[in-house]
Design an enzyme around this catalytic site. Structure first.
Site, mmCIF file in Angstrom:
data_model
loop_
_atom_site.group_PDB
_atom_site.id
_atom_site.type_symbol
_atom_site.label_atom_id
_atom_site.label_comp_id
_atom_site.label_asym_id
_atom_site.label_seq_id
_atom_site.Cartn_x
_atom_site.Cartn_y
_atom_site.Cartn_z
ATOM 1 N N GLU A 188 -30.357 28.864 104.278
ATOM 2 C CA GLU A 188 -29.740 28.135 103.175
ATOM 3 C C GLU A 188 -29.315 29.108 102.090
ATOM 4 O OE1 GLU A 188 -31.046 23.924 101.671
ATOM 5 O OE2 GLU A 188 -32.065 25.436 100.422
ATOM 6 N N ARG A 218 -36.982 20.143 104.368
ATOM 7 C CA ARG A 218 -36.865 21.593 104.432
ATOM 8 C C ARG A 218 -36.080 21.967 105.679
ATOM 9 N NH1 ARG A 218 -38.109 21.092 99.918
ATOM 10 N NH2 ARG A 218 -39.861 22.023 98.756
ATOM 11 N N HIS A 264 -28.290 20.952 98.952
ATOM 12 C CA HIS A 264 -29.645 20.773 98.410
ATOM 13 C C HIS A 264 -29.588 20.070 97.048
ATOM 14 C CE1 HIS A 264 -33.888 22.632 98.934
ATOM 15 N NE2 HIS A 264 -33.981 21.514 98.234
#
Length: 250
Positions: free
Chosen positions: A189, A161, A208
């Site tokens: 993000e 994360r 990601h």
């Protein structure tokens, strides 16, 4: 049955109070993340991305990466992904450190790692891979102080994360050329246009994508259907989530 990863933002605790069994395919999703992490470790140890950018600019870049052989790899978090990475590191000639408050020394030894704390891990590791959940106590787990503890040339890998890392502190450390960062997740993000991490030669970013994609998604469906079959037979479930897991899963 959640045929994907985390159920943290999907499940209310009242579900467990009603006696409903909750399970997910997070274990199946962990496999491609672990594979991505291993690739990042091998490539990061050779400083591949910095050297590639220099090479495309013309000529061979001076100096090489030390490689993974004999290095010290620090794993922060014995999560599903973390354990799969530890399992794969066991077959390599590397020294492995582990930091996880829920793991004792005997468990760490069984995983092929030496248990330590995060500060010591940062100070001793050539490569550090993050596999901890996003919790209040892990917010900016890797901050300016811990980045400063890392030896020059250290490689930081984050497939967990983005909030685990203090982005501003990371920008400073990477701009100074002290460390290399391989990031599949960031905070925020996505990063805004023009962000320094997007332009630094010693930072490699992916959007990601470490989790299941394309053909890998088939594993999630196979896990889900197999898990339902186990439930119907009364067999132990492989992905069951309990109420006390909610507070510390990713």
């Amino acid at each position: 049955m959640h045929a994907a990863g985390t159920v943290k933002r999907l499940i209310d605790p009242v579900v467990f109070e009603r006696g409903i069994v909750v399970t997910s395919a997070a274990q199946a999703n962990a496999l491609p993340v672990a594979e991505y992490t291993m690739a990042a470790l091998f490539l990061g140890a050779k400083q591949t991305f910095r050297r590639s950018r220099a090479y495309t600019g013309g000529g061979f870049p001076p100096g090489g990466g030390p490689g993974l052989l004999g290095s010290t790899v620090g794993i922060i978090g014995a999560s599903r992904v973390g354990r799969l990475v530890l399992e794969r590191l066991h077959h390599l000639d590397v020294n492995v450190l582990l930091a996880d408050p829920y793991v004792n020394m005997d468990e760490a030894n069984a995983l092929g790692a030496v248990l330590t704390d995060v500060d010591d891990l940062c100070a001793r590791s050539d490569l550090i891979s993050l596999h901890a959940p996003a919790l209040p106590e892990t917010h900016h787990l890797i901050d300016a102080r811990r980045l400063a503890l890392m030896p020059p040339g250290a490689v930081l890998i984050n497939t967990a994360r983005g909030s685990l890392v203090d982005t501003e502190a990371l920008v400073e450390a990477c701009t100074a050329g002290r460390i290399t960062a391989l990031l599949d997740v960031t905070d925020p993000e996505p990063l805004p246009t023009g962000h320094p991490l997007l332009t630094l030669d010693n930072v490699f970013l992916t959007p990601h994508l470490a989790g299941a994609e394309g053909r890998e998604v088939q594993r999630l469906g196979e896990f889900a259907t197999a898990e339902i079959a186990r439930f119907l037979r009364g067999d132990p479930l492989q992905g069951q989530i309990h109420l006390d897991h909610l507070a510390r899963i990713a």
